[in-house]
Design a protein around this motif. Structure first.
Motif, PDB file in Angstrom:
ATOM      1  N   GLN A 412       0.837  -1.196   0.000  1.00  8.94           N
ATOM      2  CA  GLN A 412       0.000   0.000   0.000  1.00  8.94           C
ATOM      3  C   GLN A 412       0.874   1.248   0.000  1.00  8.94           C
ATOM      4  N   TRP A 413       0.521   2.200  -0.875  1.00 10.47           N
ATOM      5  CA  TRP A 413       1.179   3.496  -0.937  1.00 10.47           C
ATOM      6  C   TRP A 413       0.128   4.576  -0.698  1.00 10.47           C
ATOM      7  N   ILE A 414       0.410   5.526   0.193  1.00 11.67           N
ATOM      8  CA  ILE A 414      -0.532   6.604   0.453  1.00 11.67           C
ATOM      9  C   ILE A 414       0.202   7.940   0.399  1.00 11.67           C
ATOM     10  N   ALA A 415      -0.538   8.993   0.053  1.00 12.41           N
ATOM     11  CA  ALA A 415      -0.032  10.365   0.086  1.00 12.41           C
ATOM     12  C   ALA A 415      -1.210  11.280   0.354  1.00 12.41           C
ATOM     13  N   ILE A 434      -4.035  10.336  -2.400  1.00 13.07           N
ATOM     14  CA  ILE A 434      -4.094   9.145  -3.228  1.00 13.07           C
ATOM     15  C   ILE A 434      -3.824   7.923  -2.360  1.00 13.07           C
ATOM     16  N   ASP A 435      -4.319   6.776  -2.816  1.00 13.29           N
ATOM     17  CA  ASP A 435      -4.139   5.519  -2.097  1.00 13.29           C
ATOM     18  C   ASP A 435      -4.063   4.403  -3.132  1.00 13.29           C
ATOM     19  N   HIS A 480      -8.362   8.227  -5.488  1.00  9.30           N
ATOM     20  CA  HIS A 480      -7.991   9.627  -5.375  1.00  9.30           C
ATOM     21  C   HIS A 480      -9.175  10.376  -4.785  1.00  9.30           C
ATOM     22  N   TYR A 481      -8.912  11.302  -3.872  1.00  7.42           N
ATOM     23  CA  TYR A 481     -10.003  12.047  -3.258  1.00  7.42           C
ATOM     24  C   TYR A 481      -9.622  13.512  -3.107  1.00  7.42           C
TER      25      TYR A 481
END
Length: 825
Positions: A412-415, A434-435, A480-481
Motif C-alpha cells: 500500500q502506498w498513500i499520500a 491518493i491511495d 484519489h479524493y
C-alpha cells in the motif's frame, strides 16, 4: 478644534490605551501531543474573567485560529477524548497577532503527574462525522469477555455486533464491508477482507470508528472505518506487564493450562527527538476435554503478537514513524471437543508480517504525508489423515476433510496533503490524497470425501470432490479524493468531498460524492445537529472472485430404504467482465447535546441502501429450472441490501477518571440474497431474501466503573475498599436468525426463519491498586456471565434428525483474575 496641552496630556493616553485594548487580537495556535505530532479535533476554549469567550477546533494538521474581542489575560482549556484535560488559568494575549502551542498528553491509567483529569466527551461543532471512540483507559477498565483480544472490545461501541463465530459487523454489514486500519494503514486480510490481525490490547491507544458521514479520504468500506491507534514512547523509560504469572491446573496432571502474558516497553531513543514502543502479547492454552481417552483428550495452542514502533523528529516540522507487526499462531488438535475427537481435528498455523513507514512534514500550516506498508500472511490447516470423515447425530469420526495452505501479500502506498486554512466566504480546510494497493494470493485446497449418517448408522449423504486444488488471483486498486471543509460562520460547517476509485478486476472508474453538514445553533447551547449523504464503495474480495477456480462437489443422497439420488454437482462460475463494483448510498442524521450534571446524550439515525452487491445465484433460478442434476452458481451484481438503525446513548465522566455509559440500538439488516452457498456443505435452494445471520433487532448495553465507598465506612474498615473500583458490563440483544435445512441439504422454509434465544450477559469485576517493590500494581477479580445465562451460539438446524433444535451453550459463568504492573511509583 485644538486641545489645550494640559487636557491633551489627560485625554490622549486614554484614547490610545482604549484603541489598543479593543484592537483586533488574533491567536494562531497548534495542538500537538507529547512527541510533537499533530492532534486533530481538539476543542480549544479561551475565556476572560470579564466574560469574553472564543473557541475553535484543531484541524488535521493540529492548527486552529481564534479572534479575541480584547487583549488581556485568558484562561485556556483544551480537551480531546483520549487525552488528559489541558488547563492554563493565566495566558496574556497582546493586540495583534499571537501564537499559542498546546501540548496534550495521551490518557494513561498511570501518570506521574499529581493532578490529572481525563477530557470529557466534548462536543466538536466542526465535526460532521458520526465518530465513536474507545480509549485505552476504557478498554482496560471495562470487563468484556476474553479481554486479551481487542476485537472483543469493539461491541462496546454502538452499531457494532459480534456474531456467533466472533466476527465483527458494523452497521449491519458483513465484516469485509468495513475499512480496518492500523495507524492509518489497511490491516484487513488481503484475501477475505476480515479482521484477523492480532495486537497487544494494552498497546492500543484508541479505537476510532466512523460509521456515517465519514470523509472522502476513507474508502474500501461502505459500513464504516475503524482505525486502531497505537502507543508511542516518550521521554520517560516505561515498563509494564500483565498476567505474567501462568495459570496451573491439576486436571490430568500438574501443568500450565492458561497463560496470557502482555508486556510493554517504551522510552526515548534520543530525548526530545526520537522514541520507541514495543508491545508483546501471547496466549497459551492447554485444555483437557473430559470423556475422551487419555492421551487424546488435550489440545494445545499458542498465539502471539509483537508490535514495534518508532518515531524520529528529523526536525520539529518533519516526523518519521515506522512500525513492524508480527503475528504467530499454532494450534494442535484445533476444534477438539466431546463430539469432535482428536482424529477429527486439524493442526492450524498462521503468520502475519506487516511493516510500515510514514513521513510527515508541516510547511507553513500545511501537512504533507507519504507512507508505505507491506503485509504478508500465511495460513495452513492440516487434518490428521485422509480417512473418510463421518458426521453423525452423536459426533464426528474419521479425519477432517479439508486441507488448506494459503500465502498472500498486500503493498500500500498513500499520500495526503492538508492545506492551510483559506479565508473565502468563511474558512475552508482543503485536503486531497491518493491511495494505491496491490494484493495477491495463491492457495492450495485439498478435500477428501465425507459422509453424513443417520442415528441408525445408515448413510444419508455421501460427498466427494473433483477438480484441481489451486487458486490464485491478484488485484490493483487506485483511489484519489479531494475534500473541502467549509465553515461560513461560527457554529455552521459543510463538508463536500469526491472520491474516485478504480480496480483491476472490474476496470471501471467509480465516483463517490459525499456531503455533510453540522450546525450548532446559538439558541441551543451545547447542542450539535448533523446530517449527511454519500456514496460508498466496497472492496472486492479476492476469495469471492476465485470461486470458479475451486473444485466441484458431488453429493449423493440416500433415502431410508437405501435408494440413491444423485450425484448432484455443485460448482461456481465467475465472469469478471460482467461485474460492477458494489456500492451503498448512506443517509444519516444525528444530534448531540450536553445535559445538566455533565451528562452527554446523542441520537443517530442511519439508512444504508446497497446496490449491485455481489451474490451467487443458481443458474436454475435464472433459467427457471430445478436442482435435478445439481447446482451451478453464477456470481452476479444482484444483491440489494437495506439497513435501518436508530440508536440512543448517554454517558458521563465524573471525578475526572470514572465513566458511565448506556446505549440502545434498534436496527434491521436485510437483503434480497441471503443464502450463502459452499462446496463443503451444499445447500440446494433458490436465492431468497431474508435477514442477515447477524441481524439483532434490539440491543442494549451499559458499562462503567465506579469507586467503592470509603468515607462512609468506619475508619477501621476503610482498608477494605481503599483504592478499589467496581467495573461492570451489561448487554442484552435479540438472538441471531438461522436457517433450517433437511437431511438432503434443501432449505426448509424461508432463510432466517428461526432465531436463537435472546442473549443476556452481566460481568462484574473488582480492581484494587496497591504499591509493592516501588511499583504500582492493579489486581482484578470477578465473574463473567455472573447469572450463568445459556446464551447459545450453536444449533442443530437439520430438520428430521434426533437432535434438531438442540442448542449448544455459550460461555458459562467464569471466574476471571488479572494482575498488572502499571509502572514505577
Amino acid at each position: 478644534m485644538k486641545l489645550r496641552p494640559s487636557l491633551a496630556r489627560v485625554v490622549l493616553p486614554i484614547v490610545y490605551s482604549s484603541a489598543a485594548l479593543y484592537a483586533q487580537v488574533s491567536v494562531a495556535g497548534r495542538v500537538i501531543d507529547e512527541t510533537g505530532a499533530a492532534v486533530a479535533g481538539a476543542r480549544v476554549e479561551l475565556r476572560q474573567s470579564g466574560g469574553a469567550f472564543a473557541a475553535a477546533s484543531s484541524d488535521l494538521a493540529g492548527n486552529f485560529g481564534v479572534s479575541l474581542p480584547a487583549a488581556g489575560d485568558y484562561a485556556i482549556r483544551a480537551e480531546r477524548l483520549g487525552f488528559f484535560l489541558y488547563q492554563d488559568r493565566g495566558q496574556r494575549f497582546q493586540a495583534g497577532a499571537n501564537h499559542l502551542t498546546i501540548v496534550l498528553n495521551h490518557l494513561q491509567e498511570f501518570s506521574e503527574r499529581v493532578e490529572v483529569v481525563a477530557s470529557p466527551p466534548a462536543i466538536d461543532p466542526q465535526q460532521p462525522a458520526d465518530r465513536k471512540e474507545l480509549d485505552n483507559t476504557e478498554i482496560q477498565a471495562i470487563p468484556f469477555p476474553a479481554p486479551q483480544d481487542y476485537r472483543n472490545a469493539l461491541p462496546l461501541i454502538d452499531g457494532v455486533v459480534q456474531d456467533n463465530s466472533g466476527r465483527i459487523h458494523v452497521n449491519g454489514a458483513d465484516t469485509s464491508q468495513t475499512n480496518f486500519m492500523l495507524d492509518g494503514f489497511n490491516v484487513s486480510d488481503p484475501v477475505t477482507g476480515g479482521l484477523e490481525a492480532r495486537v497487544n490490547i494494552e498497546t492500543i491507544q484508541s479505537m476510532e470508528l466512523e460509521t456515517s458521514r465519514f470523509s472522502a479520504d476513507n474508502g474500501r468500506g461502505s459500513a464504516g472505518s475503524l482505525n486502531l491507534q497505537t502507543k508511542m514512547g516518550d521521554d520517560r523509560l516505561r515498563f509494564s506487564g500483565t498476567n505474567f504469572i501462568p495459570g496451573v491446573s491439576t486436571d490430568g496432571g500438574l501443568h500450565i493450562n492458561k497463560w496470557t502474558p502482555r508486556l510493554e516497553f517504551s522510552g526515548p531513543i534520543a530525548k526530545g527527538r526520537a522514541w520507541f514502543h514495543n508491545g508483546l502479547d501471547a496466549f497459551y492454552s492447554m485444555d483437557i476435554v473430559h470423556g475422551l481417552p487419555d492421551g487424546q483428550n488435550s489440545t494445545r495452542g499458542i498465539t502471539a503478537s509483537d508490535l514495534s514502533r518508532f518515531q524520529v523528529n528529523l526536525t520539529p516540522a518533519n516526523l518519521l514513524t515506522g512500525s513492524f507487526l508480527v503475528n504467530f499462531a499454532d494450534n494442535a488438535r484445533y476444534g477438539l471437543s466431546i463430539v469432535t475427537p482428536a482424529e477429527t481435528t486439524s493442526t492450524h498455523r498462521e503468520r502475519l508480517f506487516l511493516g510500515s513507514i510514514r513521513d510527515q512534514q508541516y510547511i507553513n500550516g500545511a501537512l504533507i504525508e507519504v507512507g508505505f506498508a507491506d503485509t504478508r500472511t500465511f495460513l495452513r490447516n492440516r487434518p490428521q489423515g485422509d480417512e473418510v470423515y463421518q458426521i453423525t447425530p452423536f459426533g464426528r469420526r474419521g479425519n477432517y476433510f479439508i486441507e488448506t495452505e494459503r500465502r498472500a501479500y498486500r503493498q500500500q502506498w498513500i499520500a495526503n496533503v492538508f492545506l492551510p486554512t483559506v479565508h473565502l466566504g468563511g474558512q475552508h480546510q482543503l485536503k486531497w490524497g491518493i491511495d494505491f494497493e496491490r494484493e495477491s494470493f495463491h492457495q492450495r485446497t485439498g478435500r477428501h470425501p465425507y459422509e453424513v449418517l443417520r442415528a441408525d448408522e445408515s448413510l444419508a449423504r455421501y460427498v466427494c470432490f473433483a477438480g484441481g486444488p489451486f487458486q490464485a488471483r491478484k488485484n490493483f486498486e487506485a483511489a484519489h479524493y479531494i475534500q473541502d471543509h467549509w465553515s461560513p460562520r461560527e457554529g455552521l460547517a459543510f463538508e463536500v468531498g469526491l472520491r474516485m476509485e478504480w480496480n483491476e478486476i472490474v476496470r471501471d472508474l467509480e465516483v463517490a460524492p459525499r456531503l455533510a453538514a453540522v450546525w450548532s445553533p446559538r439558541f441551543l447551547r451545547d447542542t450539535k445537529l448533523s446530517a449527511g449523504w454519500g456514496v460508498y464503495h466496497d472492496a472486492i474480495s479476492l476469495n469471492l472472485v476465485t470461486r470458479q477456480q475451486d473444485q466441484t462437489s458431488l453429493s449423493t443422497f440416500y433415502l431410508p430404504d437405501g435408494a440413491p439420488r444423485g450425484p448432484l454437482e455443485t460448482s461456481f462460475r465467475v465472469n469478471d467482465q460482467a461485474l460492477r463494483t458494489p456500492y451503498f448510498r448512506t443517509a444519516s442524521a444525528g444530534v448531540e447535546r450536553k445535559l445538566p450534571f455533565d451528562f452527554y446524550a446523542r441520537a443517530e439515525y442511519v439508512r444504508r441502501t446497497g446496490e449491485r452487491g455481489l451474490a451467487f445465484v443458481p443458474t436454475a433460478q435464472l433459467d427457471g429450472g430445478a436442482f435435478d442434476d445439481g447446482a451451478v452458481y453464477d456470481l452476479r451484481n444482484m444483491r440489494h441490501d437495506r439497513y435501518d438503525a436508530i440508536d440512543w446513548s448517554i454517558r458521563r465522566t465524573f471525578a475526572g477518571k470514572y465513566e458511565w455509559f448506556a446505549g440502545y440500538t434498534r436496527s434491521s439488516s436485510r437483503t434480497n440474497a441471503v443464502v450463502e452457498y459452499s462446496l463443503e456443505n451444499p445447500i440446494f435452494s433458490m436465492q431468497m431474501p431474508g435477514p442477515y445471520p447477524w441481524d439483532a433487532t434490539n440491543r442494549f448495553h451499559m458499562w462503567g466503573w465506579v469507586p467503592l465507598p470509603n468515607r462512609r465506612l468506619p475508619p477501621a474498615l476503610r482498608f477494605i475498599t481503599n483504592n478499589t473500583t467496581a467495573a461492570y458490563l451489561i448487554e442484552y440483544r435479540t438472538g441471531f436468525p438461522f436457517d433450517v435445512v433437511d437431511e438432503q441439504g434443501f432449505m426448509a422454509g424461508p432463510p432466517g426463519s428461526m432465531r436463537f434465544p435472546g442473549y443476556f450477559n452481566v460481568n462484574l469485576h473488582f480492581e484494587r491498586k496497591f504499591q509493592a517493590l516501588h511499583y504500582l500494581w492493579a489486581w482484578r477479580f470477578g465473574f463473567n456471565n455472573i447469572l450463568n445465562c445459556g446464551n447459545p451460539n450453536a444449533v442443530n438446524n437439520v430438520q428430521g434428525t434426533p437432535e434438531f433444535l438442540t442448542y449448544g451453550r455459550g460461555q458459562a459463568r467464569a471466574f476471571s483474575v488479572r494482575l498488572r504492573m502499571l509502572g514505577r511509583k
